[in-house]
Design a protein around this motif. Structure first.
Motif, mmCIF file in Angstrom:
data_model
loop_
_atom_site.group_PDB
_atom_site.id
_atom_site.type_symbol
_atom_site.label_atom_id
_atom_site.label_comp_id
_atom_site.label_asym_id
_atom_site.label_seq_id
_atom_site.Cartn_x
_atom_site.Cartn_y
_atom_site.Cartn_z
ATOM 1 N N UNK A 187 -22.990 6.503 -14.908
ATOM 2 C CA UNK A 187 -21.652 6.772 -15.453
ATOM 3 C C UNK A 187 -21.173 5.620 -16.332
ATOM 4 N N UNK A 188 -21.467 4.393 -15.919
ATOM 5 C CA UNK A 188 -21.100 3.248 -16.752
ATOM 6 C C UNK A 188 -21.838 3.285 -18.091
ATOM 7 N N UNK A 189 -23.116 3.622 -18.050
ATOM 8 C CA UNK A 189 -23.902 3.724 -19.283
ATOM 9 C C UNK A 189 -23.324 4.799 -20.192
ATOM 10 N N UNK A 190 -22.961 5.938 -19.609
ATOM 11 C CA UNK A 190 -22.376 7.022 -20.390
ATOM 12 C C UNK A 190 -21.051 6.574 -21.012
ATOM 13 N N UNK A 191 -20.267 5.805 -20.274
ATOM 14 C CA UNK A 191 -18.985 5.306 -20.778
ATOM 15 C C UNK A 191 -19.196 4.462 -22.036
ATOM 16 N N UNK A 192 -20.183 3.569 -21.986
ATOM 17 C CA UNK A 192 -20.447 2.707 -23.136
ATOM 18 C C UNK A 192 -21.001 3.493 -24.319
ATOM 19 N N UNK A 193 -21.842 4.490 -24.041
ATOM 20 C CA UNK A 193 -22.385 5.329 -25.113
ATOM 21 C C UNK A 193 -21.281 6.110 -25.813
ATOM 22 N N UNK A 194 -20.406 6.731 -25.034
ATOM 23 C CA UNK A 194 -19.306 7.513 -25.598
ATOM 24 C C UNK A 194 -18.372 6.619 -26.398
ATOM 25 N N UNK A 195 -18.031 5.466 -25.850
ATOM 26 C CA UNK A 195 -17.143 4.540 -26.564
ATOM 27 C C UNK A 195 -17.759 4.113 -27.887
ATOM 28 N N UNK A 196 -19.050 3.831 -27.886
ATOM 29 C CA UNK A 196 -19.725 3.429 -29.127
ATOM 30 C C UNK A 196 -19.699 4.561 -30.151
ATOM 31 N N UNK A 197 -19.956 5.793 -29.707
ATOM 32 C CA UNK A 197 -19.920 6.939 -30.611
ATOM 33 C C UNK A 197 -18.536 7.133 -31.218
ATOM 34 N N UNK A 198 -17.502 6.847 -30.433
ATOM 35 C CA UNK A 198 -16.126 7.010 -30.907
ATOM 36 C C UNK A 198 -15.621 5.785 -31.668
ATOM 37 N N UNK A 199 -16.413 4.714 -31.689
ATOM 38 C CA UNK A 199 -16.000 3.491 -32.375
ATOM 39 C C UNK A 199 -14.948 2.700 -31.616
ATOM 40 N N UNK A 200 -14.969 2.813 -30.289
ATOM 41 C CA UNK A 200 -13.995 2.134 -29.442
ATOM 42 C C UNK A 200 -14.684 0.962 -28.753
ATOM 43 N N UNK A 201 -14.079 -0.207 -28.816
ATOM 44 C CA UNK A 201 -14.622 -1.405 -28.181
ATOM 45 C C UNK A 201 -14.115 -1.501 -26.752
ATOM 46 N N UNK A 202 -15.025 -1.529 -25.789
ATOM 47 C CA UNK A 202 -14.651 -1.686 -24.386
ATOM 48 C C UNK A 202 -14.582 -3.170 -24.074
ATOM 49 N N UNK A 203 -13.511 -3.619 -23.417
ATOM 50 C CA UNK A 203 -13.378 -5.045 -23.092
ATOM 51 C C UNK A 203 -14.534 -5.545 -22.226
#
Length: 72
Positions: free
Chosen positions: A18-34
């Motif tokens: 789930x964490x990996x999916x979170x980072x993948x989705x954020x990258x696709x959306x162009x959102x930087x996760x802290x």
């Protein structure tokens, strides 16, 4: 103030996926996760977009499993 999290994983090993999916989705959306893991400075719109897309993917995966991998 104590943090209460009502989201409990049935399969604890799923956390990494789930964490990996979170980072993948954020990258696709162009959102930087802290990097520090604190989401308090993120816009609600961004965190909602990440969560919504993760939910959409999980539903698609479940549908594929239920239909035997056949896409409609």
């Amino acid at each position: 103030m104590a943090r209460r999290n009502s989201n409990t994983l049935v399969v604890q090993q799923a956390r990494a996926a789930l964490d990996q999916m979170k980072y993948e989705v954020a990258q696709e959306l162009g959102i930087q996760i802290p990097q520090d893991g604190y989401y308090g400075y993120m816009a609600t719109r961004d965190t909602g977009a990440i969560g919504g897309n993760i939910t959409r993917r999980l539903v698609q995966l479940a549908e594929q499993q239920l239909t035997g991998g056949i896409r409609r």
